[in-house]
Design a protein around this motif. Structure first.
Motif, PDB file in Angstrom:
ATOM      1  N   GLN A  29     -24.219   1.673  35.722  1.00 27.83           N
ATOM      2  CA  GLN A  29     -23.004   2.475  35.680  1.00 27.83           C
ATOM      3  C   GLN A  29     -22.925   3.239  34.368  1.00 27.83           C
ATOM      4  O   GLN A  29     -23.262   2.719  33.309  1.00 27.83           O
ATOM      5  CB  GLN A  29     -21.769   1.592  35.833  1.00 27.83           C
ATOM      6  N   TRP A  30     -22.447   4.477  34.480  1.00 26.42           N
ATOM      7  CA  TRP A  30     -22.218   5.326  33.328  1.00 26.42           C
ATOM      8  C   TRP A  30     -20.763   5.772  33.364  1.00 26.42           C
ATOM      9  O   TRP A  30     -20.143   5.822  34.411  1.00 26.42           O
ATOM     10  CB  TRP A  30     -23.126   6.551  33.367  1.00 26.42           C
ATOM     11  N   CYS A  31     -20.240   6.121  32.214  1.00 29.75           N
ATOM     12  CA  CYS A  31     -18.863   6.588  32.093  1.00 29.75           C
ATOM     13  C   CYS A  31     -18.897   8.082  31.767  1.00 29.75           C
ATOM     14  O   CYS A  31     -19.531   8.494  30.787  1.00 29.75           O
ATOM     15  CB  CYS A  31     -18.170   5.805  30.973  1.00 29.75           C
ATOM     16  N   ILE A  32     -18.228   8.881  32.583  1.00 29.46           N
ATOM     17  CA  ILE A  32     -18.227  10.335  32.391  1.00 29.46           C
ATOM     18  C   ILE A  32     -16.806  10.877  32.473  1.00 29.46           C
ATOM     19  O   ILE A  32     -15.902  10.216  32.980  1.00 29.46           O
ATOM     20  CB  ILE A  32     -19.116  11.045  33.430  1.00 29.46           C
ATOM     21  N   ALA A  33     -16.641  12.088  32.000  1.00 37.17           N
ATOM     22  CA  ALA A  33     -15.342  12.753  32.073  1.00 37.17           C
ATOM     23  C   ALA A  33     -14.991  13.043  33.524  1.00 37.17           C
ATOM     24  O   ALA A  33     -15.839  13.465  34.309  1.00 37.17           O
ATOM     25  CB  ALA A  33     -15.376  14.054  31.272  1.00 37.17           C
ATOM     26  N   ASN A  82     -19.487   7.824  27.517  1.00 38.68           N
ATOM     27  CA  ASN A  82     -20.551   6.899  27.911  1.00 38.68           C
ATOM     28  C   ASN A  82     -21.063   6.092  26.723  1.00 38.68           C
ATOM     29  O   ASN A  82     -21.337   4.907  26.840  1.00 38.68           O
ATOM     30  CB  ASN A  82     -21.709   7.637  28.582  1.00 38.68           C
ATOM     31  N   SER A  83     -21.180   6.730  25.565  1.00 43.87           N
ATOM     32  CA  SER A  83     -21.619   6.004  24.373  1.00 43.87           C
ATOM     33  C   SER A  83     -20.652   4.856  24.065  1.00 43.87           C
ATOM     34  O   SER A  83     -21.071   3.724  23.820  1.00 43.87           O
ATOM     35  CB  SER A  83     -21.709   6.946  23.178  1.00 43.87           C
ATOM     36  N   TYR A  84     -19.366   5.164  24.099  1.00 41.69           N
ATOM     37  CA  TYR A  84     -18.359   4.135  23.853  1.00 41.69           C
ATOM     38  C   TYR A  84     -18.450   3.024  24.904  1.00 41.69           C
ATOM     39  O   TYR A  84     -18.480   1.839  24.574  1.00 41.69           O
ATOM     40  CB  TYR A  84     -16.957   4.750  23.869  1.00 41.69           C
ATOM     41  N   TYR A  85     -18.496   3.413  26.171  1.00 42.32           N
ATOM     42  CA  TYR A  85     -18.508   2.448  27.272  1.00 42.32           C
ATOM     43  C   TYR A  85     -19.721   1.532  27.204  1.00 42.32           C
ATOM     44  O   TYR A  85     -19.600   0.310  27.336  1.00 42.32           O
ATOM     45  CB  TYR A  85     -18.460   3.194  28.602  1.00 42.32           C
ATOM     46  N   GLN A  86     -20.902   2.098  26.981  1.00 47.67           N
ATOM     47  CA  GLN A  86     -22.114   1.283  26.930  1.00 47.67           C
ATOM     48  C   GLN A  86     -22.088   0.324  25.737  1.00 47.67           C
ATOM     49  O   GLN A  86     -22.604  -0.788  25.819  1.00 47.67           O
ATOM     50  CB  GLN A  86     -23.372   2.161  26.882  1.00 47.67           C
ATOM     51  N   THR A  87     -21.491   0.740  24.640  1.00 47.35           N
ATOM     52  CA  THR A  87     -21.422  -0.102  23.441  1.00 47.35           C
ATOM     53  C   THR A  87     -20.404  -1.223  23.575  1.00 47.35           C
ATOM     54  O   THR A  87     -20.653  -2.342  23.128  1.00 47.35           O
ATOM     55  CB  THR A  87     -21.081   0.765  22.207  1.00 47.35           C
ATOM     56  N   ALA A 101     -11.481   9.588  32.256  1.00 50.42           N
ATOM     57  CA  ALA A 101     -12.876   9.246  32.535  1.00 50.42           C
ATOM     58  C   ALA A 101     -13.000   8.488  33.846  1.00 50.42           C
ATOM     59  O   ALA A 101     -12.016   8.003  34.402  1.00 50.42           O
ATOM     60  CB  ALA A 101     -13.439   8.409  31.394  1.00 50.42           C
ATOM     61  N   MET A 102     -14.229   8.396  34.315  1.00 52.30           N
ATOM     62  CA  MET A 102     -14.510   7.666  35.545  1.00 52.30           C
ATOM     63  C   MET A 102     -15.911   7.090  35.498  1.00 52.30           C
ATOM     64  O   MET A 102     -16.761   7.561  34.757  1.00 52.30           O
ATOM     65  CB  MET A 102     -14.364   8.580  36.759  1.00 52.30           C
ATOM     66  N   ILE A 103     -16.149   6.056  36.302  1.00 53.39           N
ATOM     67  CA  ILE A 103     -17.465   5.429  36.417  1.00 53.39           C
ATOM     68  C   ILE A 103     -18.285   6.162  37.467  1.00 53.39           C
ATOM     69  O   ILE A 103     -17.766   6.535  38.516  1.00 53.39           O
ATOM     70  CB  ILE A 103     -17.314   3.944  36.822  1.00 53.39           C
ATOM     71  N   THR A 104     -19.568   6.333  37.173  1.00 51.74           N
ATOM     72  CA  THR A 104     -20.498   6.848  38.171  1.00 51.74           C
ATOM     73  C   THR A 104     -21.735   5.964  38.200  1.00 51.74           C
ATOM     74  O   THR A 104     -22.093   5.372  37.180  1.00 51.74           O
ATOM     75  CB  THR A 104     -20.907   8.313  37.880  1.00 51.74           C
ATOM     76  N   GLY A 111     -32.039  17.318  31.559  1.00 48.09           N
ATOM     77  CA  GLY A 111     -32.926  17.908  30.558  1.00 48.09           C
ATOM     78  C   GLY A 111     -33.294  16.904  29.489  1.00 48.09           C
ATOM     79  O   GLY A 111     -33.719  15.791  29.775  1.00 48.09           O
ATOM     80  N   SER A 112     -33.084  17.271  28.224  1.00 49.79           N
ATOM     81  CA  SER A 112     -33.402  16.363  27.116  1.00 49.79           C
ATOM     82  C   SER A 112     -32.230  15.453  26.749  1.00 49.79           C
ATOM     83  O   SER A 112     -32.339  14.632  25.844  1.00 49.79           O
ATOM     84  CB  SER A 112     -33.825  17.172  25.889  1.00 49.79           C
ATOM     85  N   CYS A 113     -31.128  15.593  27.453  1.00 49.29           N
ATOM     86  CA  CYS A 113     -29.935  14.764  27.177  1.00 49.29           C
ATOM     87  C   CYS A 113     -29.993  13.502  28.021  1.00 49.29           C
ATOM     88  O   CYS A 113     -29.755  13.535  29.229  1.00 49.29           O
ATOM     89  CB  CYS A 113     -28.675  15.559  27.486  1.00 49.29           C
ATOM     90  N   HIS A 114     -30.306  12.389  27.372  1.00 50.40           N
ATOM     91  CA  HIS A 114     -30.403  11.107  28.054  1.00 50.40           C
ATOM     92  C   HIS A 114     -29.138  10.281  27.797  1.00 50.40           C
ATOM     93  O   HIS A 114     -28.785  10.019  26.658  1.00 50.40           O
ATOM     94  CB  HIS A 114     -31.634  10.330  27.543  1.00 50.40           C
ATOM     95  N   TYR A 115     -28.472   9.907  28.885  1.00 52.41           N
ATOM     96  CA  TYR A 115     -27.296   9.035  28.792  1.00 52.41           C
ATOM     97  C   TYR A 115     -27.795   7.598  28.792  1.00 52.41           C
ATOM     98  O   TYR A 115     -28.440   7.164  29.737  1.00 52.41           O
ATOM     99  CB  TYR A 115     -26.377   9.237  29.991  1.00 52.41           C
ATOM    100  N   GLU A 116     -27.490   6.877  27.739  1.00 54.36           N
ATOM    101  CA  GLU A 116     -27.990   5.511  27.660  1.00 54.36           C
ATOM    102  C   GLU A 116     -27.283   4.615  28.662  1.00 54.36           C
ATOM    103  O   GLU A 116     -26.144   4.866  29.054  1.00 54.36           O
ATOM    104  CB  GLU A 116     -27.859   4.960  26.247  1.00 54.36           C
ATOM    105  N   TYR A 117     -27.997   3.602  29.081  1.00 49.99           N
ATOM    106  CA  TYR A 117     -27.451   2.556  29.934  1.00 49.99           C
ATOM    107  C   TYR A 117     -27.842   1.228  29.321  1.00 49.99           C
ATOM    108  O   TYR A 117     -29.008   1.000  29.023  1.00 49.99           O
ATOM    109  CB  TYR A 117     -27.988   2.660  31.371  1.00 49.99           C
ATOM    110  N   LYS A 118     -26.868   0.366  29.118  1.00 48.65           N
ATOM    111  CA  LYS A 118     -27.133  -0.975  28.604  1.00 48.65           C
ATOM    112  C   LYS A 118     -26.656  -1.980  29.647  1.00 48.65           C
ATOM    113  O   LYS A 118     -25.488  -1.986  29.999  1.00 48.65           O
ATOM    114  CB  LYS A 118     -26.368  -1.212  27.291  1.00 48.65           C
ATOM    115  N   PRO A 119     -27.578  -2.821  30.137  1.00 44.20           N
ATOM    116  CA  PRO A 119     -27.184  -3.818  31.148  1.00 44.20           C
ATOM    117  C   PRO A 119     -26.191  -4.823  30.593  1.00 44.20           C
ATOM    118  O   PRO A 119     -26.027  -5.003  29.444  1.00 44.20           O
ATOM    119  CB  PRO A 119     -28.481  -4.513  31.525  1.00 44.20           C
TER     120      PRO A 119
END
Length: 119
Positions: A29-33, A82-87, A101-104, A111-119
């Motif tokens: 899951q990622w957190c996005i606007a 997403n940075s806040y949510y994953q941390t 915000a919402m979960i996706t 592109g070169s923008c990688h959204y981190e995911y932390k289990p």
């Protein structure tokens, strides 16, 4: 019931019990606007996330950074949220940001923008 049907049912039961099932809690899951949130509300949440919230906003704050483009409040807010949510998701943090915000479960990286995911 025939022996043949019993064997099929038994085989299906064994398969169902041995194949690992991914629970909702284990899905990525990622957190996005949220697309419906007005820019002024996104900006306020973005400002909080990048300051008091402790999000790592370095990937989108300067033109030479991988998440600077597209240079929109919505895209920058998604990176920060997403940075806040994953941390902080395992420390009581959420993906709410006053409803901005919402979960996706679809990786928003591009592109070169990688959204981190932390289990």
């Amino acid at each position: 019931m025939s022996t043949f049907l019993m064997r099929i049912l038994l085989a299906l039961l064994v398969l169902a019990l041995t194949i690992p099932q991914q629970s909702e809690a284990e899905s990525e899951q990622w957190c996005i606007a949220d697309e419906q949130t007005p820019d002024d509300e996104l900006q306020a949440a973005l400002d909080w996330a990048c300051s008091k919230g402790g999000a790592d906003c370095s990937k989108m704050q300067q033109q030479n950074q991988p998440c600077f483009l597209p240079n929109t409040i919505r895209d920058h807010a998604s990176v920060a949220f997403n940075s806040y949510y994953q941390t902080y998701k395992h420390k009581g943090g959420s993906c709410y940001f006053k409803g901005a915000a919402m979960i996706t479960e679809l990786d928003p990286s591009h592109g070169s923008c990688h959204y981190e995911y932390k289990p």
